[in-house]
Motif scaffolding. Structure first.
Motif, PDB file in Angstrom:
ATOM      1  N   GLU A  63       0.807  -1.223   0.000  1.00  0.00           N
ATOM      2  CA  GLU A  63       0.000   0.000   0.000  1.00  0.00           C
ATOM      3  C   GLU A  63       0.836   1.267   0.000  1.00  0.00           C
ATOM      4  O   GLU A  63       0.363   2.316  -0.431  1.00  0.00           O
ATOM      5  CB  GLU A  63      -0.964  -0.007   1.181  1.00  0.00           C
ATOM      6  N   TYR A  64       2.043   1.209   0.532  1.00  0.00           N
ATOM      7  CA  TYR A  64       2.903   2.384   0.571  1.00  0.00           C
ATOM      8  C   TYR A  64       4.285   1.997   0.065  1.00  0.00           C
ATOM      9  O   TYR A  64       4.787   0.925   0.392  1.00  0.00           O
ATOM     10  CB  TYR A  64       3.019   2.947   1.987  1.00  0.00           C
ATOM     11  N   LYS A  65       4.892   2.866  -0.717  1.00  0.00           N
ATOM     12  CA  LYS A  65       6.233   2.622  -1.234  1.00  0.00           C
ATOM     13  C   LYS A  65       7.219   3.430  -0.396  1.00  0.00           C
ATOM     14  O   LYS A  65       7.130   4.654  -0.323  1.00  0.00           O
ATOM     15  CB  LYS A  65       6.318   3.027  -2.698  1.00  0.00           C
ATOM     16  N   LEU A  66       8.135   2.724   0.228  1.00  0.00           N
ATOM     17  CA  LEU A  66       9.087   3.359   1.137  1.00  0.00           C
ATOM     18  C   LEU A  66      10.503   3.019   0.689  1.00  0.00           C
ATOM     19  O   LEU A  66      10.866   1.846   0.577  1.00  0.00           O
ATOM     20  CB  LEU A  66       8.836   2.876   2.568  1.00  0.00           C
ATOM     21  N   ALA A  67      11.294   4.038   0.421  1.00  0.00           N
ATOM     22  CA  ALA A  67      12.663   3.834  -0.059  1.00  0.00           C
ATOM     23  C   ALA A  67      13.533   3.261   1.049  1.00  0.00           C
ATOM     24  O   ALA A  67      13.329   3.523   2.234  1.00  0.00           O
ATOM     25  CB  ALA A  67      13.244   5.162  -0.558  1.00  0.00           C
ATOM     26  N   GLY A  68      14.504   2.440   0.651  1.00  0.00           N
ATOM     27  CA  GLY A  68      15.492   1.932   1.589  1.00  0.00           C
ATOM     28  C   GLY A  68      15.099   0.665   2.314  1.00  0.00           C
ATOM     29  O   GLY A  68      15.825   0.215   3.207  1.00  0.00           O
ATOM     30  N   ILE A  69      13.949   0.077   1.966  1.00  0.00           N
ATOM     31  CA  ILE A  69      13.539  -1.186   2.582  1.00  0.00           C
ATOM     32  C   ILE A  69      13.173  -2.173   1.487  1.00  0.00           C
ATOM     33  O   ILE A  69      13.000  -1.804   0.324  1.00  0.00           O
ATOM     34  CB  ILE A  69      12.342  -0.991   3.549  1.00  0.00           C
ATOM     35  N   THR A  70      13.027  -3.437   1.873  1.00  0.00           N
ATOM     36  CA  THR A  70      12.628  -4.486   0.932  1.00  0.00           C
ATOM     37  C   THR A  70      11.148  -4.775   1.110  1.00  0.00           C
ATOM     38  O   THR A  70      10.692  -5.084   2.211  1.00  0.00           O
ATOM     39  CB  THR A  70      13.431  -5.783   1.174  1.00  0.00           C
ATOM     40  N   GLN A  71      10.365  -4.646   0.036  1.00  0.00           N
ATOM     41  CA  GLN A  71       8.914  -4.872   0.090  1.00  0.00           C
ATOM     42  C   GLN A  71       8.544  -6.049  -0.813  1.00  0.00           C
ATOM     43  O   GLN A  71       8.941  -6.093  -1.973  1.00  0.00           O
ATOM     44  CB  GLN A  71       8.162  -3.610  -0.320  1.00  0.00           C
ATOM     45  N   VAL A  72       7.799  -6.988  -0.243  1.00  0.00           N
ATOM     46  CA  VAL A  72       7.439  -8.217  -0.952  1.00  0.00           C
ATOM     47  C   VAL A  72       5.927  -8.272  -1.138  1.00  0.00           C
ATOM     48  O   VAL A  72       5.170  -8.109  -0.175  1.00  0.00           O
ATOM     49  CB  VAL A  72       7.905  -9.467  -0.172  1.00  0.00           C
TER      50      VAL A  72
END
Length: 605
Positions: free
Chosen positions: A369-378
């Protein structure tokens, strides 16, 4: 007052002067306009004029608009005057989008008709031609931009308009020049007809802060458009019957759906870039209804809407506790609440406390739901045979050297048990559960097969959350509460409140009295007494409640009282939520309301 605010109202004036629409303007005004144009900037010549006059900011945007009216010898209409009535007939004839596209509104005042616009330009000739009869022409007038837009939205929300909006007029409208305001380049949509209408509908919904957009057909084939704003569904506009099915097909095509398959549900997603450059992720659902396809679009600003804890408007003790607990190395932080209660927003606000700290952070979600830089999202896909499954993703994440793991939802035994194991092995785990309150977290975990001693040991804090509409303070009023409302508040745990804010209603809030939403939050910090209640008391809500005290538990009622006394929301917003949480139903009005009625009794009757 910022330069951007000035530019937003007056950026078209230089162009207007250079076209010699108003040759009577003072020479220095024209010179300033030419000077600014030669430097290829869009700053308003009026702002430059005010700078030269050294008016020291004494003019507001509204008084400056009146100045423009005097300089250009065009009437100024104060739309905040309740005696200025919206003239609906031209809107019904030409269609609301004809007027909205040129930021103008037809009104009647003191027996005369006016077309109130932000700037007077040749583009208004099209509006007059299509909206008015040949013998019924209005007088042109200037208006204050926020009031013009508010009038447009008031019409949009209060009237069902059936103007004949066919492909040809839409194409003509798209071809007309559009004023460039400030640094935002507003480009006329290349598409015409139904596709342009679909894009414009999304744009308007996004501009009004809608979370969901609904498109459906009625019995006659007319397109009905509704949008959810601040949790309340409002009807936006109704298209004519002949074009409704074409518009639905265009909407399906725009959402990358198969328009040839309308007898089974479809789920897609696409991106929409707004006029101000925001990128919206749109989740699209098509449901085969009796009258035709019913489309729902969830609008997600996955970048700009991420908040930090300090930006959520929480009570100071709650915010401080959340920050402290998020600083711990391991354990579980669980947020609860129904769908649409802001759980994801809260989880990402919590996550912001750990980003940029040199840690490895992994999120596992459906959808992201949210795109956050610097993390891994699966992104998991439990419905697809080859898609990533929840428990497999969590197990793989645990082997990827994480410090913090966010699990979108613990919805089955495998996910819940794997999430608890992740916390037990030294990771900080954030997740959500569908329970009515924070007190129900442990009973739900035990239902999902988690051992009582693990649930009690690993959960650090549990958050219960709802969303309430915020009072629009520009039109709010204070009222003394009647005896019945005071009784209901006291029954819900809110005492010593005898007056409260009440919704007013103005054009800027579409006459609802509310604008925006705020979190109503419950917070439970787990201590040894809570752990014992889970291990030996079965983790029931009653056992958890009895083991809690004011040092480790902030109930909904405490936060509700804060929201009321600080003027953030009204009793009518919090009472239904509080009584449903505590096992009762609150019914506003009616002679049969004498007490909070238990749910079981209501069903039995």
């Amino acid at each position: 007052m910022s330069t951007t605010e000035w530019d937003d109202v007056y950026a078209g004036l230089a162009h207007m002067v250079l076209r010699e629409d108003f040759p009577e303007l003072p020479a220095k005004y024209v010179a300033l306009a030419i000077d600014r144009s030669s430097r290829k900037t869009h700053r308003s010549p009026l702002l430059e004029l005010l700078d030269v006059e050294d008016l020291n900011g004494t003019f507001t945007l509204k008084t400056a608009t009146e100045l423009v009216a005097r300089v250009t010898k065009v009437p100024f209409i104060d739309l905040s005057n309740p005696r200025v009535e919206t003239d609906v007939a031209p809107i019904q004839q030409g269609g609301l989008e004809l007027f909205a596209g040129r930021e103008c509104i037809p009104v009647a005042f003191e027996g005369r008709q006016y077309l109130v616009a932000v700037t007077v330009s040749r583009g208004l000739n099209t509006v007059i031609k299509r909206g008015y009869a040949e013998t019924d022409k209005p007088e042109l007038a200037l208006g204050y931009l926020p009031e013009v837009l508010a009038r447009i939205e008031r019409v949009r929300n209060e009237f069902v308009l059936t103007g004949d909006q066919t492909d040809e007029p839409q194409a003509e409208a798209a071809a007309d020049p559009v004023i460039d305001r400030g640094n935002v380049q507003r480009v006329a949509v290349e598409d015409t007809g139904n596709v342009a209408f679909v894009r414009d509908t999304i744009e308007k919904a996004a501009g009004q802060g809608a979370s969901d957009l609904h498109l459906s057909l009625d019995e006659s084939g007319r397109l009905i458009i509704r949008m959810r704003i601040d949790g309340v569904v409002r009807q936006m506009v109704s298209q004519n019957a002949g074009n409704g099915r074409k518009l639905i097909q265009s909407a399906m095509s725009h959402a990358n759906m198969d328009i040839g398959t309308q007898n089974e549900p479809q789920s897609t997603k696409f991106e929409h870039v707004t006029a101000d450059g925001r990128r919206l992720d749109v989740r699209s659902e098509m449901l085969p209804a009796r009258t035709g396809p019913k489309i729902t679009w969830r609008l997600l600003d996955s970048v700009n809407s991420i908040m930090r804890i300090d930006e959520m408007g929480l009570a100071a003790p709650t915010a401080e506790t959340l920050k402290r607990e998020m600083g711990k190395a391991s354990g579980m932080v669980i947020t609860t609440g129904p769908t649409g209660s802001g759980k994801s927003t809260t989880m990402y606000a919590l996550l912001q406390e750990r980003t940029g700290s040199g840690e490895e952070i992994i999120t596992i979600e459906d959808p992201i739901e949210y795109k956050l830089a610097g993390i891994t999202q699966v992104q998991v896909d439990p419905k697809s045979r080859r898609g990533v499954k929840w428990h497999n993703a969590i197990k793989s994440a645990l082997r990827s050297d994480p410090d913090v793991i966010l699990i979108g939802e613990m919805r089955d035994p495998d996910t819940a048990q794997t999430g608890v194991q992740a916390a037990m092995t030294g990771h900080l785990v954030l997740s959500t559960l569908h329970t009515t309150s924070a007190l129900g977290v442990f009973a739900r975990l035990l239902d999902l097969g988690v051992e009582p001693f693990l649930a009690g040991d690993q959960v650090r804090i549990a958050i219960g959350q709802r969303l309430v509409r915020r009072i629009h303070r520009d039109c709010a009023r204070t009222e003394h509460l009647d005896a019945r409302t005071i009784e209901l508040l006291e029954a819900a745990g809110i005492k010593d409140v005898t007056e409260a804010p009440a919704p007013g209603g103005c054009d800027l809030c579409a006459r609802t009295g509310y604008k925006g939403r705020s979190a109503l939050m419950e917070l439970l910090v787990v201590n040894s007494a809570i752990q014992d209640a889970v291990r030996f008391g079965g983790g029931s809500e009653l056992a958890i409640r009895e083991a809690s005290n004011e040092d480790n538990y902030i109930p909904f009622s405490v936060d509700a009282k804060r929201l009321i006394t600080e003027g953030i929301t009204s009793p009518s917003e919090v009472l239904p939520l509080l009584t449903s949480v505590d096992g009762g139903i609150w019914r506003p009005g009616g002679e049969d309301v004498t007490a909070l009625v238990p749910v079981e009794d209501t069903k039995a009757s």
